[in-house]
Design an enzyme around this catalytic site. Structure first.
Site, mmCIF file in Angstrom:
data_model
loop_
_atom_site.group_PDB
_atom_site.id
_atom_site.type_symbol
_atom_site.label_atom_id
_atom_site.label_comp_id
_atom_site.label_asym_id
_atom_site.label_seq_id
_atom_site.Cartn_x
_atom_site.Cartn_y
_atom_site.Cartn_z
ATOM 1 N N ASP A 186 -38.975 16.709 38.991
ATOM 2 C CA ASP A 186 -37.956 16.019 38.880
ATOM 3 C C ASP A 186 -37.840 15.895 37.572
ATOM 4 O O ASP A 186 -39.018 16.171 36.494
ATOM 5 C CB ASP A 186 -38.532 14.254 39.989
ATOM 6 C CG ASP A 186 -39.521 14.001 38.874
ATOM 7 O OD1 ASP A 186 -40.801 14.594 38.982
ATOM 8 O OD2 ASP A 186 -39.912 12.442 38.230
ATOM 9 N N GLU A 237 -42.110 12.232 39.201
ATOM 10 C CA GLU A 237 -43.223 12.585 38.809
ATOM 11 C C GLU A 237 -42.826 11.467 38.105
ATOM 12 O O GLU A 237 -43.892 10.851 37.514
ATOM 13 C CB GLU A 237 -43.952 13.272 38.179
ATOM 14 C CG GLU A 237 -45.327 13.590 37.618
ATOM 15 C CD GLU A 237 -45.101 12.886 35.748
ATOM 16 O OE1 GLU A 237 -45.976 12.645 35.797
ATOM 17 O OE2 GLU A 237 -43.672 13.148 35.309
#
Length: 378
Positions: free
Chosen positions: A83, A144
């Protein structure tokens, strides 16, 4: 095992391809499919957990395994996250003068696609050249950037590694994060009493006033050389003619010293309680340990391996600490030893984000050197 020359253009293509895939938190499916196809094409066993159901996203964590082709080497892992901190669906990438950046209208996504591309290219080189290696796992996480949610949701039964390396920090390539803080979060609901602000304000209790009094008396910012605290979000109020009955606050504190962290959090909670009592309101406080800190030394195996490998290929290997968290915080807390390794990403979380191609190359060279170093441990 002699170093293998890598193809710069192929590495640049891999990195820019990953950056062109829009993958904000909870929307990593497209990049996950690309990564799975890439790794299956190299013959790795690719598994997924059910993280999407836990984090409310459309993709799972990926755990890929390259079986050993030699006996006796420790089992290691490399980790990166898919991400990016914000969406970049229309990213315009510029490759010029040894540098990769955008046109300034979006992030590049080097955090953490610099780490991800480095790992993928190194594994491709290992497989293509049948380089000797022990078992290598890749832990590729989701979410994350929104509180390490993917790592926290990881199915650790899929992990079979002795120690590893998390590629999620900036240069110099070869640097090692050896200390990260423990991080606590507070969610506070300040409850007052509504009243008409123009007719009978004395019958109301302002939640805003309670919050303001509490915050004004708090120690915030940099508390000392090890501890920081912040009020990040304040929400409340409906109309100017209503004494505000409720305020919602999000706050945090971090410290490399757990006792200092606990003292700071206790102080913040006490100020909210004190201010509520002073004005006749009340507070509801939710306190959560977001992640545990860790402290490593030059003698811890992941650190020793990175630094030895880096020095053998002519890189400096400074040890440093960080004020932020990473998936390594979760892995270490779960008993999976690892350190964070510096990559090519620079000016992350800004539209000025960039990488130097030479740093991408150094990252791949370092990864191959780490694999060689682990082989030598037999």
């Amino acid at each position: 095992m002699e170093p293998v020359p890598l193809q710069r253009d192929r590495l640049v293509e891999l990195f820019t391809t990953l950056c062109q895939i829009n993958s904000p938190p909870r929307h990593e499916r497209e990049v996950a499919e690309y990564v799975k196809g890439f790794l299956r094409g190299l013959g790795l066993e690719v598994k997924e957990d059910n993280a999407s159901q836990i984090v409310g996203g459309n993709a799972n964590n990926i755990v890929a395994t390259l079986p050993a082709n030699i006996d006796g080497a420790p089992k290691i892992f490399f980790s990166a996250h898919m991400d990016t901190v914000e969406p970049n669906p229309n990213v315009k990438i510029i490759v010029q003068d040894g540098k990769i950046h955008t046109d300034g209208t979006s992030i590049l996504g080097a955090d953490d696609k610099a780490g991800l591309s480095t790992i993928l290219e190194a594994i491709r080189i290992v497989v293509e050249n049948n380089l000797p290696h022990g078992q290598i796992q890749l832990l590729i996480s989701v979410c994350e950037e929104v509180g390490l949610l993917g790592a926290r949701a990881l199915d650790f039964s899929l992990v079979d590694s002795d120690f590893g390396f998390v590629y999620d920090s900036g240069p110099p390539v070869g640097s090692v994060i050896v200390e990260a803080p423990t991080h606590d979060k507070l969610e506070v609901r300040v409850i007052g009493k509504p009243a008409h602000a123009g007719v009978e304000p004395e019958k109301g209790i302002s939640a805003i006033q309670i919050a303001a009094d509490a915050i004004a008396n708090m120690r915030l910012g940099r508390i000392d050389e090890e501890t920081v605290a912040n009020i990040g979000i304040i929400q409340g109020g409906q109309m100017t003619n209503i004494v505000c009955p409720e305020v919602y606050i999000k706050a945090e504190a971090r410290s490399w010293n757990r006792a200092k962290l606990e003292a700071q959090v206790a102080h913040m909670m006490a100020e909210f309680e004190r201010a509520a009592q002073k004005f006749g309101g009340r507070v509801e406080i939710h306190h959560e340990r977001h992640y545990e800190g860790y402290q490593l030394t030059e003698n811890d195996l992941p650190v020793k391996v990175v630094r030895t490998a880096a020095q053998k290929i002519g890189l400096e290997a400074p040890m440093r600490k960080t004020g932020g968290g990473s998936d390594a915080s979760v892995y270490n807390a779960r008993g999976l030893p690892c350190c964070v390794v510096g990559t090519a990403m620079q000016k992350v979380h800004t539209h000025e984000e960039f990488v130097l191609i030479d740093d991408l190359v150094r990252g791949v060279d370092l990864t191959l050197a780490i694999i060689r170093e682990v082989v030598a441990m037999r």
